[in-house]
Design a protein around this motif. Structure first.
Motif, mmCIF file in Angstrom:
data_model
loop_
_atom_site.group_PDB
_atom_site.id
_atom_site.type_symbol
_atom_site.label_atom_id
_atom_site.label_comp_id
_atom_site.label_asym_id
_atom_site.label_seq_id
_atom_site.Cartn_x
_atom_site.Cartn_y
_atom_site.Cartn_z
ATOM 1 N N ASP A 96 0.453 -1.386 -0.103
ATOM 2 C CA ASP A 96 0.031 -0.120 -0.208
ATOM 3 C C ASP A 96 1.021 1.531 -0.328
ATOM 4 O OD1 ASP A 96 -2.071 2.339 0.006
ATOM 5 O OD2 ASP A 96 -2.708 1.488 1.799
ATOM 6 N N ASN A 97 0.744 2.643 -1.244
ATOM 7 C CA ASN A 97 1.752 3.105 -1.704
ATOM 8 C C ASN A 97 0.567 4.735 -0.289
ATOM 9 O OD1 ASN A 97 3.536 1.369 -1.877
ATOM 10 N ND2 ASN A 97 2.654 1.875 -4.389
ATOM 11 N N LYS A 98 -1.041 4.390 0.130
ATOM 12 C CA LYS A 98 -1.006 5.768 0.540
ATOM 13 C C LYS A 98 -0.454 6.350 1.488
ATOM 14 C CE LYS A 98 -5.515 3.608 -1.780
ATOM 15 N NZ LYS A 98 -6.805 3.483 -1.011
ATOM 16 N N SER A 99 0.416 5.470 2.872
ATOM 17 C CA SER A 99 0.689 6.019 3.938
ATOM 18 C C SER A 99 2.507 5.300 3.615
ATOM 19 C CB SER A 99 -0.104 5.897 4.858
ATOM 20 O OG SER A 99 0.011 4.451 5.365
ATOM 21 N N PRO A 100 3.263 5.796 4.320
ATOM 22 C CA PRO A 100 4.258 5.290 4.827
ATOM 23 C C PRO A 100 4.344 3.744 5.300
ATOM 24 C CG PRO A 100 4.708 7.738 4.554
ATOM 25 C CD PRO A 100 3.151 7.033 4.995
ATOM 26 N N ARG A 101 4.785 2.738 4.862
ATOM 27 C CA ARG A 101 4.869 2.269 5.871
ATOM 28 C C ARG A 101 6.076 1.629 7.101
ATOM 29 N NH1 ARG A 101 6.415 -2.761 1.872
ATOM 30 N NH2 ARG A 101 8.265 -1.511 1.728
ATOM 31 N N GLY A 102 6.863 2.390 6.785
ATOM 32 C CA GLY A 102 7.554 2.453 8.259
ATOM 33 C C GLY A 102 7.246 2.973 9.509
ATOM 34 N N VAL A 103 6.392 3.559 9.567
ATOM 35 C CA VAL A 103 5.636 4.683 10.337
ATOM 36 C C VAL A 103 4.657 3.904 11.338
ATOM 37 C CG1 VAL A 103 6.455 6.537 9.912
ATOM 38 C CG2 VAL A 103 4.342 6.048 9.316
ATOM 39 N N LEU A 104 3.619 2.547 10.558
ATOM 40 C CA LEU A 104 2.689 2.175 11.176
ATOM 41 C C LEU A 104 2.798 1.623 13.034
ATOM 42 C CD1 LEU A 104 2.117 -0.257 8.583
ATOM 43 C CD2 LEU A 104 1.223 1.394 8.716
ATOM 44 N N LEU A 105 4.032 1.569 13.563
ATOM 45 C CA LEU A 105 4.049 1.039 14.493
ATOM 46 C C LEU A 105 4.252 2.007 15.717
ATOM 47 C CD1 LEU A 105 4.097 -0.250 17.201
ATOM 48 C CD2 LEU A 105 6.851 -0.890 16.227
ATOM 49 N N LYS A 106 4.737 3.502 14.516
ATOM 50 C CA LYS A 106 4.960 4.625 15.549
ATOM 51 C C LYS A 106 3.858 5.297 16.149
ATOM 52 C CE LYS A 106 7.414 9.163 15.362
ATOM 53 N NZ LYS A 106 8.054 10.137 14.840
ATOM 54 N N ASN A 133 10.272 -0.369 11.693
ATOM 55 C CA ASN A 133 9.513 -0.062 12.037
ATOM 56 C C ASN A 133 10.071 0.377 14.039
ATOM 57 O OD1 ASN A 133 6.047 0.603 10.903
ATOM 58 N ND2 ASN A 133 6.962 -1.299 9.859
ATOM 59 N N ALA A 134 10.141 -0.622 14.209
ATOM 60 C CA ALA A 134 10.851 -0.534 15.433
ATOM 61 C C ALA A 134 11.775 0.629 15.889
ATOM 62 C CB ALA A 134 10.727 -1.399 16.023
ATOM 63 N N LEU A 135 12.816 0.238 14.812
ATOM 64 C CA LEU A 135 13.949 1.631 14.655
ATOM 65 C C LEU A 135 12.826 3.015 14.642
ATOM 66 C CD1 LEU A 135 16.339 0.654 12.989
ATOM 67 C CD2 LEU A 135 16.382 0.171 15.905
ATOM 68 N N ILE A 136 12.138 2.968 13.783
ATOM 69 C CA ILE A 136 11.645 4.687 14.214
ATOM 70 C C ILE A 136 10.723 5.072 14.705
ATOM 71 C CG2 ILE A 136 9.651 5.738 12.632
ATOM 72 C CD1 ILE A 136 10.937 4.629 9.801
ATOM 73 N N ALA A 137 10.056 4.219 15.292
ATOM 74 C CA ALA A 137 9.190 4.033 16.797
ATOM 75 C C ALA A 137 10.043 4.529 17.705
ATOM 76 C CB ALA A 137 8.099 3.029 16.921
ATOM 77 N N LYS A 163 23.045 3.457 11.578
ATOM 78 C CA LYS A 163 23.658 4.873 11.317
ATOM 79 C C LYS A 163 22.766 5.490 10.743
ATOM 80 C CE LYS A 163 28.363 4.318 13.594
ATOM 81 N NZ LYS A 163 28.020 5.641 14.755
ATOM 82 N N LYS A 164 21.883 4.857 9.710
ATOM 83 C CA LYS A 164 21.885 5.109 8.325
ATOM 84 C C LYS A 164 19.896 5.616 8.925
ATOM 85 C CE LYS A 164 23.346 1.521 4.764
ATOM 86 N NZ LYS A 164 23.256 0.326 4.614
ATOM 87 N N PHE A 165 19.350 4.589 9.951
ATOM 88 C CA PHE A 165 18.208 5.424 10.239
ATOM 89 C C PHE A 165 18.799 6.559 11.404
ATOM 90 C CE2 PHE A 165 16.855 1.662 9.479
ATOM 91 C CZ PHE A 165 15.478 1.719 9.060
ATOM 92 N N GLU A 166 19.894 7.274 11.697
ATOM 93 C CA GLU A 166 20.250 7.900 13.055
ATOM 94 C C GLU A 166 20.397 9.268 11.288
ATOM 95 O OE1 GLU A 166 22.581 7.036 16.672
ATOM 96 O OE2 GLU A 166 23.733 7.432 14.479
ATOM 97 N N ARG A 171 18.340 12.118 14.288
ATOM 98 C CA ARG A 171 18.770 12.224 15.747
ATOM 99 C C ARG A 171 19.748 11.390 15.985
ATOM 100 N NH1 ARG A 171 14.913 8.523 17.741
ATOM 101 N NH2 ARG A 171 13.723 7.518 16.188
ATOM 102 N N LYS A 172 19.674 11.021 17.374
ATOM 103 C CA LYS A 172 20.717 9.922 17.980
ATOM 104 C C LYS A 172 19.996 9.256 18.555
ATOM 105 C CE LYS A 172 24.913 9.621 17.839
ATOM 106 N NZ LYS A 172 25.815 9.030 16.722
ATOM 107 N N TYR A 173 20.447 7.948 18.832
ATOM 108 C CA TYR A 173 20.054 7.028 19.670
ATOM 109 C C TYR A 173 20.397 6.868 20.956
ATOM 110 C CZ TYR A 173 16.907 5.192 15.583
ATOM 111 O OH TYR A 173 16.122 5.376 14.480
#
Length: 255
Positions: A96-106, A133-137, A163-166, A171-173
């Motif tokens: 589904d391209n209607k919404s970003p898939r990586g932020v579902l959990l957040k 999803n976990a790393l973004i949340a 590091k790629k996600f940061e 932001r820094k984890y």
């Protein structure tokens, strides 16, 4: 509220064992804890003694079919579990391209659960969409480590991913490592720990979790080590680790 992703792309490092027992130990201190089983295999769910098939869990919350607060199962005092749910494995392949898939959990987490002190996310041993999803949340990352050199190789890849996600999230984890399967009688264990202390100073929690048969037996009884053998060395290890985590107590220098 602190949101912590417990992640390691390598399997067999004691990730789910760490999640179940650390969550219970922190809940024992009086903190309110929610553990999320984000692995389609559902091992965390079994570890807490939940064996019956449920209609849904975190899968339905991520797909916006139910509120995340509806998926809470009280499993111990001060401790709730959100199971994986049968649709979780399908999320990995969403098109589904209607919404970003990586932020579902957040997005699901921000709907409620603000009364919780900690949310721990038990991630699958992979680098796919669920881990993303976990790393973004999450605000923090806890990395369980086995004391072998293959685990070191996997850690190098994982840190590259983080590091790629940061960079992408700007932001820094806050990152901690825990020696989750430590064998004091094996020379390789101390060698790996020394390497980690060199490359990750002040990021390794002070208590090592020594490998024992008891920890392997717990899940088959649906109990944590704090219930299965409350006076054991392993139970003491996890209670000590919980205090390390709460107090940011880490190792200094090479052992």
């Amino acid at each position: 509220m602190r949101i912590v992703a417990i992640v390691n792309q390598k399997g067999g490092v004691g990730k789910t064992t760490t999640t179940a027992n650390l969550c219970h130990a922190i809940a024992e201190t009086g903190s309110k804890v929610t553990a999320i089983d984000l692995d389609p295999q559902g091992h965390l769910t079994v570890s807490f003694g939940i064996t019956e098939q449920r209609i849904g869990g975190i899968d339905e919350a991520m797909l916006k079919e139910k509120k995340i607060c509806q998926q809470l199962i009280p499993v111990r005092e001060n401790l709730h579990l959100i199971t994986a749910g049968p649709k979780l494995k399908e999320i990995e392949h969403l098109a589904d391209n209607k919404s970003p898939r990586g932020v579902l959990l957040k997005n699901a987490l921000h709907e409620s659960l603000n009364d919780q002190d900690f949310i721990f996310i038990d991630c699958p041993p992979s680098s796919g969409l669920l881990v993303a999803n976990a790393l973004i949340a999450a605000d923090e990352i806890l990395i369980p480590m086995a004391s072998d050199f293959l685990a070191l190789q996997g850690l190098s890849h994982l840190m590259g991913t983080i590091k790629k996600f940061e960079k992408a999230l700007k932001r820094k984890y806050k990152i901690f490592l825990v020696m989750s399967r430590y064998s004091p009688n094996r020379r390789i264990s101390s060698q790996v720990l020394n390497v980690l202390l060199t490359h990750f100073p002040e990021q390794i929690l002070a208590t090592v979790i020594r490998e024992t048969a008891l920890l392997a037996e717990c899940p088959s009884f649906g109990k944590t080590i704090l219930e299965y053998s409350p006076k054991s060395r392993s139970a003491r290890d996890f209670r000590s680790l919980a205090h390390d985590f709460l107090d940011d107590k880490v190792m200094y220098g090479n052992k």
